[in-house]
Scaffold this active site. Sequence first.
Site, PDB file in Angstrom:
ATOM      1  N   CYS A 289     -11.308   3.571  -0.024  1.00  0.00           N
ATOM      2  CA  CYS A 289      -9.854   3.653   0.165  1.00  0.00           C
ATOM      3  C   CYS A 289      -9.539   2.792   1.370  1.00  0.00           C
ATOM      4  O   CYS A 289     -10.269   2.826   2.368  1.00  0.00           O
ATOM      5  CB  CYS A 289      -9.435   5.104   0.398  1.00  0.00           C
ATOM      6  SG  CYS A 289      -7.713   5.327   0.921  1.00  0.00           S
TER       7      CYS A 289
ATOM      8  N   HIS B 152      -7.480   3.123   3.599  1.00  0.00           N
ATOM      9  CA  HIS B 152      -7.250   3.922   4.810  1.00  0.00           C
ATOM     10  C   HIS B 152      -8.550   4.187   5.567  1.00  0.00           C
ATOM     11  O   HIS B 152      -8.545   4.358   6.791  1.00  0.00           O
ATOM     12  CB  HIS B 152      -6.620   5.274   4.459  1.00  0.00           C
ATOM     13  CG  HIS B 152      -5.156   5.232   4.156  1.00  0.00           C
ATOM     14  ND1 HIS B 152      -4.663   4.789   2.954  1.00  0.00           N
ATOM     15  CD2 HIS B 152      -4.071   5.589   4.904  1.00  0.00           C
ATOM     16  CE1 HIS B 152      -3.337   4.884   2.959  1.00  0.00           C
ATOM     17  NE2 HIS B 152      -2.957   5.368   4.131  1.00  0.00           N
TER      18      HIS B 152
ATOM     19  N   ASP C  62       0.857  -1.189   0.000  1.00  0.00           N
ATOM     20  CA  ASP C  62       0.000   0.000   0.000  1.00  0.00           C
ATOM     21  C   ASP C  62       0.889   1.234   0.000  1.00  0.00           C
ATOM     22  O   ASP C  62       2.091   1.160   0.281  1.00  0.00           O
ATOM     23  CB  ASP C  62      -0.922   0.014   1.224  1.00  0.00           C
ATOM     24  CG  ASP C  62      -1.877   1.215   1.219  1.00  0.00           C
ATOM     25  OD1 ASP C  62      -2.387   1.558   0.133  1.00  0.00           O
ATOM     26  OD2 ASP C  62      -2.096   1.816   2.282  1.00  0.00           O
ATOM     27  N   SER C  63       0.274   2.377  -0.281  1.00  0.00           N
ATOM     28  CA  SER C  63       1.020   3.636  -0.247  1.00  0.00           C
ATOM     29  C   SER C  63       1.446   3.991   1.171  1.00  0.00           C
ATOM     30  O   SER C  63       2.361   4.782   1.360  1.00  0.00           O
ATOM     31  CB  SER C  63       0.160   4.758  -0.822  1.00  0.00           C
ATOM     32  OG  SER C  63      -1.001   4.946  -0.020  1.00  0.00           O
TER      33      SER C  63
ATOM     34  N   GLU D 222      -2.179   8.799   8.197  1.00  0.00           N
ATOM     35  CA  GLU D 222      -0.760   8.438   8.194  1.00  0.00           C
ATOM     36  C   GLU D 222      -0.035   9.059   9.385  1.00  0.00           C
ATOM     37  O   GLU D 222       0.946   8.501   9.888  1.00  0.00           O
ATOM     38  CB  GLU D 222      -0.092   8.896   6.891  1.00  0.00           C
ATOM     39  CG  GLU D 222      -0.504   8.124   5.651  1.00  0.00           C
ATOM     40  CD  GLU D 222       0.139   6.752   5.589  1.00  0.00           C
ATOM     41  OE1 GLU D 222       1.280   6.586   6.059  1.00  0.00           O
ATOM     42  OE2 GLU D 222      -0.525   5.826   5.077  1.00  0.00           O
TER      43      GLU D 222
ATOM     44  N   CYS E 174      -4.357  -1.248  -2.057  1.00  0.00           N
ATOM     45  CA  CYS E 174      -4.505   0.189  -2.291  1.00  0.00           C
ATOM     46  C   CYS E 174      -5.480   0.355  -3.443  1.00  0.00           C
ATOM     47  O   CYS E 174      -5.225  -0.145  -4.547  1.00  0.00           O
ATOM     48  CB  CYS E 174      -3.145   0.798  -2.638  1.00  0.00           C
ATOM     49  SG  CYS E 174      -3.190   2.544  -3.136  1.00  0.00           S
TER      50      CYS E 174
END
Length: 269
Positions: free
Chosen positions: A182, A184, A8-9, A150, A71
């Site tokens: 997403c 996240h 993932d990012s 993040e 992602c």
Amino acid sequence: MALIGVFDSGVGGLSILDEALRQLPEHDYIYLADSINAPYGEKSSEWIASRSMELCQYLAAQGCDAIMVACNTATAEAIAHIRKTLGHIPIIGVEPGIKPAAMQSSNGVVGVLATEATLKSDKFNALLATLPNDCQFIKQAGPGLVPLIEAGQANSEETLELLAEHLEPIQDAGADTLVLGCTHYPFLRKAIRKLLGDSVNLIDTSEAVVRQLKRKLEAQGMHLDNGKCGAIQFISSKDAELLHQMAQELMQSDLDERSTQSQLVSIFK
């Protein structure tokens, strides 16, 4: 026992890893976070595709038996090319659960909270075109949310205020279902419930994604439930120790019962 790569990012894919540890605890995992470049959602399609391929090739070189592109943005922009290039191993992607959302919505109004890149991608819009016209999709990008997650601020007042702005058009349209588009965004469940209450159905596809991984492993004879817990290696392009720390904070799985290690991979800076 298989070695599964999860990419993932940043920390968003930990929601997918968490579900994988629940369904498939016996395997070993490498979690690769490209945190130095997060978020991906505001970058060009060409950059996302190139970077995603580079990181998946790295995981393949580590001996991964399967790779989960955890992602939504990377899946939308790069998964077809990744599968073509790394055809010798299963590549499992994630995409917004708009199909199950359309089926579960009672009033036919569905909110989709995702990155700008995902919402604009050909893959997402091709999927959208296959769904019934009687379902209205309120597409809403969530700029600023990923950097806050993040930074460990998923439940902060700043995040709550920004989230409220992004959810306002979805609320105004009367959506009874919200797609978390997403990886996240499952970490915003508490904040979303605070804003929307319990009446809105939240759609998160992590369970279905891991079931697909399980089917792929079983087809290759690599899934054996031996009652043991495999090891996890956390790799980051920015701060591996911080990634490990956030995994312990964000995930429901008990990482203490597993062998874990963290590694900074400077080649990906």
